[in-house]
Design an enzyme around this catalytic site. Structure first.
Site, PDB file in Angstrom:
ATOM      1  N   LYS A 150     -69.758 -32.588 -26.584  1.00 57.33           N
ATOM      2  CA  LYS A 150     -70.865 -31.760 -26.115  1.00 57.33           C
ATOM      3  C   LYS A 150     -70.506 -30.293 -26.308  1.00 57.33           C
ATOM      4  O   LYS A 150     -69.488 -29.817 -25.784  1.00 57.33           O
ATOM      5  CB  LYS A 150     -71.140 -32.032 -24.636  1.00 57.33           C
ATOM      6  CG  LYS A 150     -72.230 -31.168 -24.012  1.00 57.33           C
ATOM      7  CD  LYS A 150     -73.625 -31.583 -24.454  1.00 57.33           C
ATOM      8  CE  LYS A 150     -74.706 -30.628 -23.941  1.00 57.33           C
ATOM      9  NZ  LYS A 150     -75.037 -30.843 -22.533  1.00 57.33           N
ATOM     10  N   HIS A 162     -77.905 -30.800  -7.582  1.00 59.02           N
ATOM     11  CA  HIS A 162     -77.260 -29.704  -6.844  1.00 59.02           C
ATOM     12  C   HIS A 162     -77.743 -29.842  -5.406  1.00 59.02           C
ATOM     13  O   HIS A 162     -78.946 -30.059  -5.193  1.00 59.02           O
ATOM     14  CB  HIS A 162     -77.695 -28.336  -7.390  1.00 59.02           C
ATOM     15  CG  HIS A 162     -77.247 -28.060  -8.793  1.00 59.02           C
ATOM     16  ND1 HIS A 162     -76.002 -27.535  -9.081  1.00 59.02           N
ATOM     17  CD2 HIS A 162     -77.866 -28.250  -9.975  1.00 59.02           C
ATOM     18  CE1 HIS A 162     -75.879 -27.402 -10.404  1.00 59.02           C
ATOM     19  NE2 HIS A 162     -76.999 -27.833 -10.967  1.00 59.02           N
ATOM     20  N   HIS A 211     -76.040 -36.147 -15.703  1.00 49.80           N
ATOM     21  CA  HIS A 211     -74.895 -35.611 -14.961  1.00 49.80           C
ATOM     22  C   HIS A 211     -74.682 -36.458 -13.714  1.00 49.80           C
ATOM     23  O   HIS A 211     -75.551 -36.511 -12.847  1.00 49.80           O
ATOM     24  CB  HIS A 211     -75.153 -34.143 -14.572  1.00 49.80           C
ATOM     25  CG  HIS A 211     -75.445 -33.287 -15.760  1.00 49.80           C
ATOM     26  ND1 HIS A 211     -74.470 -32.534 -16.389  1.00 49.80           N
ATOM     27  CD2 HIS A 211     -76.581 -33.087 -16.468  1.00 49.80           C
ATOM     28  CE1 HIS A 211     -75.006 -31.905 -17.423  1.00 49.80           C
ATOM     29  NE2 HIS A 211     -76.287 -32.229 -17.495  1.00 49.80           N
ATOM     30  N   ASN A 228     -69.487 -31.663 -17.936  1.00 47.86           N
ATOM     31  CA  ASN A 228     -69.357 -30.306 -17.367  1.00 47.86           C
ATOM     32  C   ASN A 228     -68.950 -30.354 -15.895  1.00 47.86           C
ATOM     33  O   ASN A 228     -69.622 -29.814 -15.027  1.00 47.86           O
ATOM     34  CB  ASN A 228     -70.641 -29.500 -17.577  1.00 47.86           C
ATOM     35  CG  ASN A 228     -71.873 -30.118 -16.940  1.00 47.86           C
ATOM     36  OD1 ASN A 228     -71.949 -31.330 -16.766  1.00 47.86           O
ATOM     37  ND2 ASN A 228     -72.839 -29.286 -16.584  1.00 47.86           N
ATOM     38  N   LEU A 286     -82.189 -25.606 -16.953  1.00 45.39           N
ATOM     39  CA  LEU A 286     -81.892 -24.917 -18.210  1.00 45.39           C
ATOM     40  C   LEU A 286     -81.785 -25.926 -19.347  1.00 45.39           C
ATOM     41  O   LEU A 286     -81.194 -26.986 -19.133  1.00 45.39           O
ATOM     42  CB  LEU A 286     -80.572 -24.137 -18.087  1.00 45.39           C
ATOM     43  CG  LEU A 286     -80.675 -22.858 -17.243  1.00 45.39           C
ATOM     44  CD1 LEU A 286     -79.294 -22.289 -16.967  1.00 45.39           C
ATOM     45  CD2 LEU A 286     -81.553 -21.806 -17.936  1.00 45.39           C
TER      46      LEU A 286
HETATM   47  O1  DOR Z   1     -80.532 -27.513 -15.690  1.00 43.36           O
HETATM   48  C1  DOR Z   1     -79.442 -27.848 -16.096  1.00 43.36           C
HETATM   49  N1  DOR Z   1     -78.501 -28.362 -15.257  1.00 43.36           N
HETATM   50  N2  DOR Z   1     -79.151 -27.678 -17.388  1.00 43.36           N
HETATM   51  C2  DOR Z   1     -77.932 -27.871 -17.868  1.00 43.36           C
HETATM   52  O2  DOR Z   1     -77.730 -27.630 -19.020  1.00 43.36           O
HETATM   53  C3  DOR Z   1     -76.824 -28.309 -16.971  1.00 43.36           C
HETATM   54  C4  DOR Z   1     -77.315 -28.954 -15.766  1.00 43.36           C
HETATM   55  C5  DOR Z   1     -76.251 -29.053 -14.685  1.00 43.36           C
HETATM   56  O3  DOR Z   1     -75.170 -29.554 -14.984  1.00 43.36           O
HETATM   57  O4  DOR Z   1     -76.523 -28.680 -13.548  1.00 43.36           O
HETATM   58 ZN    ZN Z   2     -77.411 -31.673 -19.111  1.00 44.28          ZN
END
Ligand code: DOR
Ligand code: ZN
Length: 354
Positions: free
Chosen positions: A109, A261, A25, A51, A229
């Site tokens: 995806k 994040h 990401h 995403n 996740l």
């Molecule tokens: O931990 C995660 N962070 N799992 C994901 O599937 C998405 C990702 C995110 O975009 O922050």
């Molecule tokens: Zn991911």
């Protein structure tokens, strides 16, 4: 096919073909000036997850996003972003045909709606996606999968296995020519499923799921920077993932899922899911493989199997890692904001030689 044992391993130096990151990401906007160089310092290619908010659902959006990424590649570095499109309930067979014609699009995806960060536009009824999956198979467009069910009554530690049993097994049985990548696998169930499925089914493995288990998330307090996740599972699952990573089985390859994040969104009452590993990614895998006495297996996993699976050429440049103890950064700052990376402040035994 070229041998998978071209790596040279001496006690203190490891020279491998340049690796690729088959899942990460980058986010967007100002952050790209931080995230893109962090990955491009090591990886030749990366699959960029779609995403964003709003999600990257069309070829035109992906092309524009790709240009923003390329604008942040440091000069003198060759880096190729491979774009994943976001599958929604409204994706059509015509969308798939258009995606298939664009060499910069790597696949679709599938996020089950509500499964993770920015997944609310994801798929609500997997069973209704038949015509789209049919077209993906026909046009050779891979399906990248976040494999977790979202029903509230299903325990979070069981969500991957239930998704496999309920959706993925039927999909791979029905579409025998569809390339399917089960992303960031976390369980022995996923390892066993991928191992026994047909040859076009593969999986990515993150550093955190190889290096840690749920004790690292929950013992002695909640370790929010290890929260991602699908969530870390028990040790027996971690061990199955470790064995898959070092097995030499070409169905298992590197995908960091590096997912930044900001610190304030991790260290809060309801923290975001994601481990930001880009600054130490290949070194974390080297750490894990060294712990398992399997450094000779790193090159296949990191540099060959993913390219082979996606039908892309292997990289011809080399990457050299040196055995030297160093510490992962405690924080990363950019434009007045702070991130706490995965493994912050902890020792690493291998470092990329620049
Ligand atoms: O931990 C995660 N962070 N799992 C994901 O599937 C998405 C990702 C995110 O975009 O922050
Ligand atoms: Zn991911």
């Amino acid at each position: 096919m070229a041998s998978t044992s071209s790596a040279s391993v001496s006690p203190d130096t490891l020279c491998i073909d340049q690796p690729d990151d088959w899942h990460l990401h980058f986010r967007d906007g100002d952050m790209l000036a931080m995230t893109v160089p962090a990955t491009a310092r090591v990886f030749k290619r990366a699959i960029v997850m779609p995403n964003l908010a709003p999600p990257v659902t069309t070829v035109a959006q992906a092309e524009a996003y790709r240009q923003r990424i390329l604008a942040n590649v440091p000069s003198g570095i060759e880096f190729e972003p491979l774009m994943a499109l976001y599958l929604t309930q409204d994706t059509t067979a015509q969308d798939v045909r258009e995606a298939a014609q664009n060499p910069n699009i790597i696949g679709y995806k599938l996020y089950p709606a509500g499964a993770t960060t920015n997944s609310s536009a994801g798929v609500r009824a997997v069973d209704a996606m038949g015509p789209v999956l049919e077209t993906m198979q026909e046009f050779g467009v891979p399906l990248l999968v976040h494999g977790e069910v979202t029903e509230p009554e299903i325990d979070i530690f069981d969500r991957e296995k239930v998704f496999i049993d309920r959706y993925l097994a039927p999909i791979t049985e029905r579409y025998g020519r569809l390339k399917v990548i089960l992303e960031h696998i976390t369980t022995k169930d996923a390892v066993d499923f991928v191992t026994s499925a047909h040859d076009l089914v593969a999986a990515t493995l993150t550093p955190q799921h190889i290096l840690m288990n749920r004790n690292d998330l929950l013992v002695g307090g909640v370790h929010v920077h290890n929260y991602c996740l699908p969530v870390l599972k028990r040790r027996t699952h971690q061990e199955a993932l470790q064995q898959a990573a070092i097995s030499g089985n070409r169905k298992f390859f590197l995908g960091t899922d590096s997912a930044p994040h900001v610190q304030a969104k991790k260290e809060t009452a309801c923290g975001c899911a994601g481990c930001f590993s880009a600054f130490t990614a290949i070194e974390l895998y080297a750490e894990a493989f060294a712990q398992l006495d399997a450094l000779d297996k790193l090159e296949g996993f990191a540099s060959h199997f993913g390219a082979d699976f996606y039908g892309r050429p292997r990289n011809t440049q080399k990457l050299v890692l040196q055995r030297t103890e160093w510490q992962a950064p405690e924080t990363v700052t950019h434009n007045g904001e702070t991130w706490v990376p995965y493994w912050a402040g902890k020792s690493l035994q291998w470092q990329v030689r620049v």
